[in-house]
Design a protein around this motif. Sequence first.
Motif: not given
Length: 94
Positions: A24-39
């Motif tokens: 598996g791979l771990f992605f932090g919430s800060d990076k996921l939120n960056e994707l989601l913040a792009a509208g």
Amino acid sequence: MISVAEASAFTLNFRNINPGARRGLFFGSDKLNELLAAGVIGIRIYYGIDNTGAPELVLVGVAANGDDVLKHILDRGIPCPNQCGAANALNGLT
């Protein structure tokens, strides 16, 4: 949503077919939120193979029209193993 039993069966199937591969791979919430913040309305995950031959996930935001938003692309999560967390039914370390 699926049950832990079904998710465990999926990950066991993967481990059986790909012994020794990343689990598996771990992605932090800060990076996921960056994707989601792009509208975007969600995240699409592509399967890939890195230059060493190891499985990799590539995450990209998806616009309301269904198109990939290529402004922010997330990859190179923290691999399991070595960063798997405590042993459980999904990571197979039990």
